[in-house]
Structures are given as structure tokens and as C-alpha cells.
Design a protein around this motif. Structure first.
Motif, PDB file in Angstrom:
ATOM      1  N   LEU A 174      -5.215  -3.894  -6.080  1.00 41.28           N
ATOM      2  CA  LEU A 174      -4.948  -2.252  -5.711  1.00 41.28           C
ATOM      3  C   LEU A 174      -4.170  -1.000  -6.666  1.00 41.28           C
ATOM      4  O   LEU A 174      -4.137  -0.096  -6.788  1.00 41.28           O
TER       5      LEU A 174
ATOM      6  N   TRP B 223      -5.437  -2.389   4.901  1.00 39.49           N
ATOM      7  CA  TRP B 223      -4.594  -2.440   4.246  1.00 39.49           C
ATOM      8  C   TRP B 223      -3.184  -2.382   6.345  1.00 39.49           C
ATOM      9  O   TRP B 223      -1.927  -2.561   5.711  1.00 39.49           O
TER      10      TRP B 223
ATOM     11  N   TYR C 212      -7.483   1.874   4.667  1.00 42.23           N
ATOM     12  CA  TYR C 212      -6.519   2.042   5.964  1.00 42.23           C
ATOM     13  C   TYR C 212      -6.571   0.810   6.271  1.00 42.23           C
ATOM     14  O   TYR C 212      -5.908   0.272   7.185  1.00 42.23           O
TER      15      TYR C 212
ATOM     16  N   ALA D 227       0.514  -1.279  -0.446  1.00 42.41           N
ATOM     17  CA  ALA D 227       0.381  -0.064   0.150  1.00 42.41           C
ATOM     18  C   ALA D 227       0.664   1.434   0.307  1.00 42.41           C
ATOM     19  O   ALA D 227       0.893   2.080  -0.987  1.00 42.41           O
TER      20      ALA D 227
ATOM     21  N   ARG E 118       0.164   4.055  -2.909  1.00 42.73           N
ATOM     22  CA  ARG E 118       0.241   4.754  -2.547  1.00 42.73           C
ATOM     23  C   ARG E 118       0.990   5.879  -2.938  1.00 42.73           C
ATOM     24  O   ARG E 118       0.637   7.213  -3.234  1.00 42.73           O
TER      25      ARG E 118
ATOM     26  N   PHE F 257      -7.955   1.197  -1.755  1.00 44.59           N
ATOM     27  CA  PHE F 257      -7.263   1.345  -0.275  1.00 44.59           C
ATOM     28  C   PHE F 257      -7.987   1.743   0.323  1.00 44.59           C
ATOM     29  O   PHE F 257      -8.708   2.958   0.912  1.00 44.59           O
TER      30      PHE F 257
ATOM     31  N   PRO G  34      -6.334   2.119  -7.453  1.00 48.69           N
ATOM     32  CA  PRO G  34      -6.173   2.447  -6.182  1.00 48.69           C
ATOM     33  C   PRO G  34      -6.642   3.149  -5.122  1.00 48.69           C
ATOM     34  O   PRO G  34      -7.214   3.361  -4.334  1.00 48.69           O
TER      35      PRO G  34
END
Length: 143
Positions: free
Chosen positions: A118, A130, A127, A78, A82, A125, A122
């Protein structure tokens, strides 16, 4: 004596363990006692320096700290995705994904699938899933 020293005592510096120390901890009977580790230890160790060791631990079904290692693999993926791979090399993550698909069990195959999802989207995602262990505690393939 600190709380950290009450369990595994093999770290010279638990905030910055070596790969050998992390591996020794992972197979120690107290490895599941994560509350004895420094705060946010998962975030501290889920970086490039230890990710190869963490992947090795996640691939080993007999490792007592396997769930922790898999959790760190989710954080690493992640973080790379990200940050558009400013945090971690894309090539390295893809190598782990391919190896998990070829040699891993269902848990690693699920991780690899989720990473690919992912990468493609994206916006998937979350939090909690992940970075807080949600996808480890409640394994599922995201879509």
C-alpha cells in the motif's frame, strides 16, 4: 446497565480506553464479544495513543483479541498512508512493519507485506479490506 457493561467491566470510559484497560479487555474471556462495544469502536481505538498496545496484542498468538488488534493495525496503516502521514507518523508505522517482519508470525508478515504494498501503491486501498476487516477475515498478500 448498558449493553457494554454486560461483558467486560474494566473500562472507565469504553470510548477512550487506557492502554492497560485495552490490554485487560483483550485477555478477558468476553473480548470476542465486539457487539457489546460502542459502534465503530475499532476506528476509535486504532489511533496513536493505543497503537503500541494493539501491536503488542497482534504479536501475541495467544491473545483472544488478536484478530481485533490486527484489524486495528490495518486501519492504522491505511489511515496513515491515505492521509500522506498527516494522521500518523510514517516513522512509527515503518517501525511496526520492520518489527512484524523480523519477529512476527505469518499473520504479521502478511500485514507487513500488505502495508509495504500500500505504501508503494496507494491505489490498492479497498475500504472493505483495510477498514472493515476483509484482510483479517480472508488473509492474503495483496499484489
Amino acid at each position: 446497565m448498558s449493553v457494554t457493561q454486560a461483558g467486560f467491566r474494566g473500562f472507565e470510559n469504553p470510548v477512550d480506553p487506557t492502554p492497560a484497560e485495552l490490554k485487560a479487555w483483550a485477555y478477558h474471556p468476553d473480548a470476542s464479544l465486539l457487539h457489546t462495544m460502542p459502534p465503530d469502536w475499532d476506528l476509535l481505538v486504532a489511533g496513536d495513543r493505543l497503537i503500541g498496545t494493539l501491536f503488542e496484542l497482534a504479536m501475541d498468538p495467544s491473545c483472544p483479541a488478536r484478530r481485533f488488534a490486527l484489524h486495528c493495525m490495518y486501519i492504522y496503516a491505511a489511515d496513515g498512508i491515505r492521509t500522506h502521514f498527516r494522521a500518523h507518523p510514517k516513522r512509527r508505522l515503518k517501525k511496526f512493519v520492520e518489527q512484524a517482519e523480523q519477529q512476527g508470525d505469518e499473520q504479521l508478515a502478511t500485514w507487513a507485506h500488505n502495508v509495504r504494498m500500500l505504501l508503494a501503491r496507494p491505489d490498492l486501498f479497498e475500504y472493505h479490506d483495510w477498514c472493515e476487516g476483509g484482510l483479517v477475515r480472508q488473509p492474503r498478500r495483496i499484489s
